[in-house]
Design a protein around this motif. Structure first.
Motif, mmCIF file in Angstrom:
data_model
loop_
_atom_site.group_PDB
_atom_site.id
_atom_site.type_symbol
_atom_site.label_atom_id
_atom_site.label_comp_id
_atom_site.label_asym_id
_atom_site.label_seq_id
_atom_site.Cartn_x
_atom_site.Cartn_y
_atom_site.Cartn_z
ATOM 1 N N ASN A 213 0.810 -1.212 0.000
ATOM 2 C CA ASN A 213 0.000 0.000 0.000
ATOM 3 C C ASN A 213 0.851 1.273 0.000
ATOM 4 O O ASN A 213 0.498 2.257 -0.651
ATOM 5 C CB ASN A 213 -0.950 -0.007 1.195
ATOM 6 C CG ASN A 213 -2.271 -0.660 0.877
ATOM 7 O OD1 ASN A 213 -3.145 -0.076 0.244
ATOM 8 N ND2 ASN A 213 -2.411 -1.909 1.301
ATOM 9 N N ASP A 220 0.925 6.650 -6.843
ATOM 10 C CA ASP A 220 -0.231 7.519 -7.077
ATOM 11 C C ASP A 220 0.106 8.988 -6.824
ATOM 12 O O ASP A 220 -0.412 9.884 -7.504
ATOM 13 C CB ASP A 220 -1.401 7.098 -6.193
ATOM 14 C CG ASP A 220 -1.994 5.768 -6.607
ATOM 15 O OD1 ASP A 220 -1.568 5.222 -7.648
ATOM 16 O OD2 ASP A 220 -2.872 5.260 -5.890
ATOM 17 N N ASP A 224 -0.572 11.748 -9.608
ATOM 18 C CA ASP A 224 -1.638 12.733 -9.410
ATOM 19 C C ASP A 224 -1.149 14.112 -8.969
ATOM 20 O O ASP A 224 -1.799 15.118 -9.257
ATOM 21 C CB ASP A 224 -2.636 12.213 -8.356
ATOM 22 C CG ASP A 224 -3.347 10.951 -8.802
ATOM 23 O OD1 ASP A 224 -3.346 10.669 -10.017
ATOM 24 O OD2 ASP A 224 -3.890 10.235 -7.927
ATOM 25 N N LYS A 277 -1.247 11.546 1.435
ATOM 26 C CA LYS A 277 -1.329 10.316 2.213
ATOM 27 C C LYS A 277 -2.608 10.284 3.050
ATOM 28 O O LYS A 277 -3.288 9.250 3.126
ATOM 29 C CB LYS A 277 -0.108 10.181 3.122
ATOM 30 C CG LYS A 277 -0.135 8.903 3.969
ATOM 31 C CD LYS A 277 0.913 8.915 5.068
ATOM 32 C CE LYS A 277 0.736 7.706 5.981
ATOM 33 N NZ LYS A 277 1.582 7.764 7.176
ATOM 34 N N GLN A 279 -5.438 11.714 2.434
ATOM 35 C CA GLN A 279 -6.576 11.475 1.552
ATOM 36 C C GLN A 279 -6.582 10.025 1.054
ATOM 37 O O GLN A 279 -7.646 9.402 0.930
ATOM 38 C CB GLN A 279 -6.524 12.430 0.356
ATOM 39 C CG GLN A 279 -7.772 12.403 -0.518
ATOM 40 C CD GLN A 279 -9.020 12.787 0.257
ATOM 41 O OE1 GLN A 279 -9.038 13.801 0.953
ATOM 42 N NE2 GLN A 279 -10.072 11.985 0.151
ATOM 43 N N TYR A 280 -5.387 9.480 0.794
ATOM 44 C CA TYR A 280 -5.269 8.088 0.341
ATOM 45 C C TYR A 280 -5.814 7.139 1.410
ATOM 46 O O TYR A 280 -6.537 6.176 1.095
ATOM 47 C CB TYR A 280 -3.799 7.783 0.049
ATOM 48 C CG TYR A 280 -3.521 6.383 -0.448
ATOM 49 C CD1 TYR A 280 -3.489 6.104 -1.815
ATOM 50 C CD2 TYR A 280 -3.262 5.331 0.441
ATOM 51 C CE1 TYR A 280 -3.219 4.825 -2.283
ATOM 52 C CE2 TYR A 280 -2.997 4.045 -0.017
ATOM 53 C CZ TYR A 280 -2.971 3.800 -1.373
ATOM 54 O OH TYR A 280 -2.715 2.530 -1.837
ATOM 55 N N GLU A 281 -5.484 7.384 2.661
ATOM 56 C CA GLU A 281 -5.959 6.550 3.749
ATOM 57 C C GLU A 281 -7.480 6.633 3.881
ATOM 58 O O GLU A 281 -8.149 5.622 4.103
ATOM 59 C CB GLU A 281 -5.292 6.969 5.060
ATOM 60 C CG GLU A 281 -3.801 6.629 5.120
ATOM 61 C CD GLU A 281 -3.136 7.160 6.373
ATOM 62 O OE1 GLU A 281 -2.319 6.440 6.961
ATOM 63 O OE2 GLU A 281 -3.440 8.313 6.758
ATOM 64 N N THR A 282 -8.020 7.826 3.701
ATOM 65 C CA THR A 282 -9.469 8.004 3.780
ATOM 66 C C THR A 282 -10.167 7.281 2.628
ATOM 67 O O THR A 282 -11.153 6.553 2.831
ATOM 68 C CB THR A 282 -9.837 9.490 3.758
ATOM 69 O OG1 THR A 282 -9.225 10.144 4.879
ATOM 70 C CG2 THR A 282 -11.339 9.688 3.815
ATOM 71 N N ASP A 283 -9.652 7.467 1.422
ATOM 72 C CA ASP A 283 -10.279 6.861 0.241
ATOM 73 C C ASP A 283 -10.237 5.340 0.277
ATOM 74 O O ASP A 283 -11.154 4.667 -0.214
ATOM 75 C CB ASP A 283 -9.580 7.352 -1.033
ATOM 76 C CG ASP A 283 -9.808 8.834 -1.289
ATOM 77 O OD1 ASP A 283 -10.740 9.401 -0.678
ATOM 78 O OD2 ASP A 283 -9.050 9.431 -2.081
ATOM 79 N N ASN A 284 -9.166 4.781 0.854
ATOM 80 C CA ASN A 284 -8.997 3.326 0.861
ATOM 81 C C ASN A 284 -9.344 2.692 2.200
ATOM 82 O O ASN A 284 -9.190 1.475 2.365
ATOM 83 C CB ASN A 284 -7.557 2.973 0.482
ATOM 84 C CG ASN A 284 -7.221 3.315 -0.960
ATOM 85 O OD1 ASN A 284 -7.536 2.563 -1.873
ATOM 86 N ND2 ASN A 284 -6.605 4.467 -1.165
ATOM 87 N N ASN A 285 -9.799 3.510 3.132
ATOM 88 C CA ASN A 285 -10.230 3.030 4.456
ATOM 89 C C ASN A 285 -9.135 2.202 5.133
ATOM 90 O O ASN A 285 -9.375 1.105 5.645
ATOM 91 C CB ASN A 285 -11.513 2.216 4.334
ATOM 92 C CG ASN A 285 -12.178 1.977 5.678
ATOM 93 O OD1 ASN A 285 -12.037 2.789 6.605
ATOM 94 N ND2 ASN A 285 -12.890 0.874 5.817
#
Length: 348
Positions: A213, A220, A224, A277, A279-285
């Motif tokens: 991850n 990513d 992005d 990071k 936002q990535y954690e939020t999006d991927n739970n």
């Protein structure tokens, strides 16, 4: 690390699963089947188990807060408790798989339910239940001797070096959903029915999970944020990817502070990385810790997704694996063209 050297197949049954959406049927074998030929058993063992080389593990999800409400978990538990229930539970597994095959893109095929003994894993030696689905048939040429003349005939069969879908449930950590390995080579959205609808698995958050991850996060972020839309030259993007993967290759334990210092480096880029990071954690739970053991298997698996190619018009592809300081970009006003200057010692 999994070791199957002493693993034995002690029982097996084969059923056929049609595509329910298209009116296909389920065809159940009347009994179990175990080849008497040792060579055939060894071929089957290789076919079923050779693809499980990663340290990537899953565990079952409880349905309605109870693990036994998950059909595959319940069947595996029953088999582990009672060898005599193997055939009846294979029917339960095949029927459950058939009910999930209600999509026009799902291919029909044979499902193999297999009971293994003497699987050597980190927790020790244990039994395992395997569920394998074969969807792809290959055509083979068979040589036959007919009236003193050799001839060729075509036959359809399974390529023992290819495994479409597989699941291996080890008889450890029953209260936490077992330790499970799973494979789905079809790799398309329609096949999510295997991992989600049929098995009900989620990744175990171990070193493989964390390493994979975090490397995805790095990839990513470059795609992005650290990109040409934000005035980052393509060579600098590739350099960031190279430094990221090399950092993971060189350390046994990941430290986010050290990673940001050695790889991300610039304060404004570090700030952007931290925001990305979150936002990535939020999006991927998920939650990525700031320190964890690095999985070399995950590094090898993710490395192939890190692109190192600098494409220059349609004339050149430059593969960058070295340091950024050996590449210099410039502009030639006479030609009205950009250029790159590459520094090297030896030409091969």
């Amino acid at each position: 690390m999994i070791n199957f050297e002493n693993t034995e197949i002690v029982n097996m049954v084969i059923h056929h699963i049609g595509n329910k959406f298209e009116g296909g049927e389920i065809t159940l074998s009347n009994d179990c089947f175990l080849p008497e030929d040792t060579d055939v058993l060894n071929l089957l063992k290789t076919h079923f188990l050779s693809a499980f080389k990663k340290d990537a593990y899953y565990h079952f999800l409880p349905y309605a807060e109870e693990y036994m409400n998950n059909p595959v978990y319940a069947s595996a538990s029953t088999i582990f408790d009672d060898d005599g229930a193997f055939y009846s539970q294979s029917v339960e597994i095949a029927t459950h798989l058939y009910e999930q095959s209600n999509n026009p893109n799902i291919k029909p095929g044979e499902v193999y339910i297999v009971h293994f003994r003497n699987c050597n894993i980190e927790e020790g030696v244990c039994d395992a239940v395997g569920v394998f689905k074969s969807e792809t048939k290959d055509t083979f040429l068979k040589i036959i001797l007919d009236r003193d003349t050799y001839q060729l005939v075509g036959e359809s069969g399974i390529n023992i070096k290819k495994l479409d879908k597989a699941c291996l449930i080890f008889n450890v950590n029953r209260p936490g959903g077992y330790k499970v390995c799973a494979i789905d080579k079809t790799n398309n959205k329609e096949a999510l029915y295997w991992m989600d609808g049929f098995l009900g698995l989620v990744p175990t958050e171990d070193s493989y999970f964390q390493t994979s991850n975090y490397l995805n996060l790095c990839k990513d972020f470059v795609r992005d944020i650290y990109n040409q839309d934000n005035d980052v030259p393509r060579a600098d993007q590739i350099d960031m990817l190279n430094r990221s993967i090399n950092f993971f290759k060189d350390v046994d334990v990941f430290s986010e502070d050290r990673f940001k210092e050695e790889v991300v480096q610039e304060p404004e880029v570090i700030n952007a990385f931290e925001n990305f990071k979150a936002q990535y954690e939020t999006d991927n739970n998920i939650e990525l810790p700031q320190q964890f053991p690095v999985s070399n298997y995950a590094v090898q698996d993710e490395k192939k997704y890190f692109r190192h190619v600098l494409k220059l018009d349609k004339n050149f592809h430059v593969y960058i694996h070295g340091e950024r300081k050996y590449i210099r970009k410039g502009y030639d006003p006479e030609r009205d063209m950009n250029y790159y200057m590459l520094y090297f010692r030896n030409e091969e």
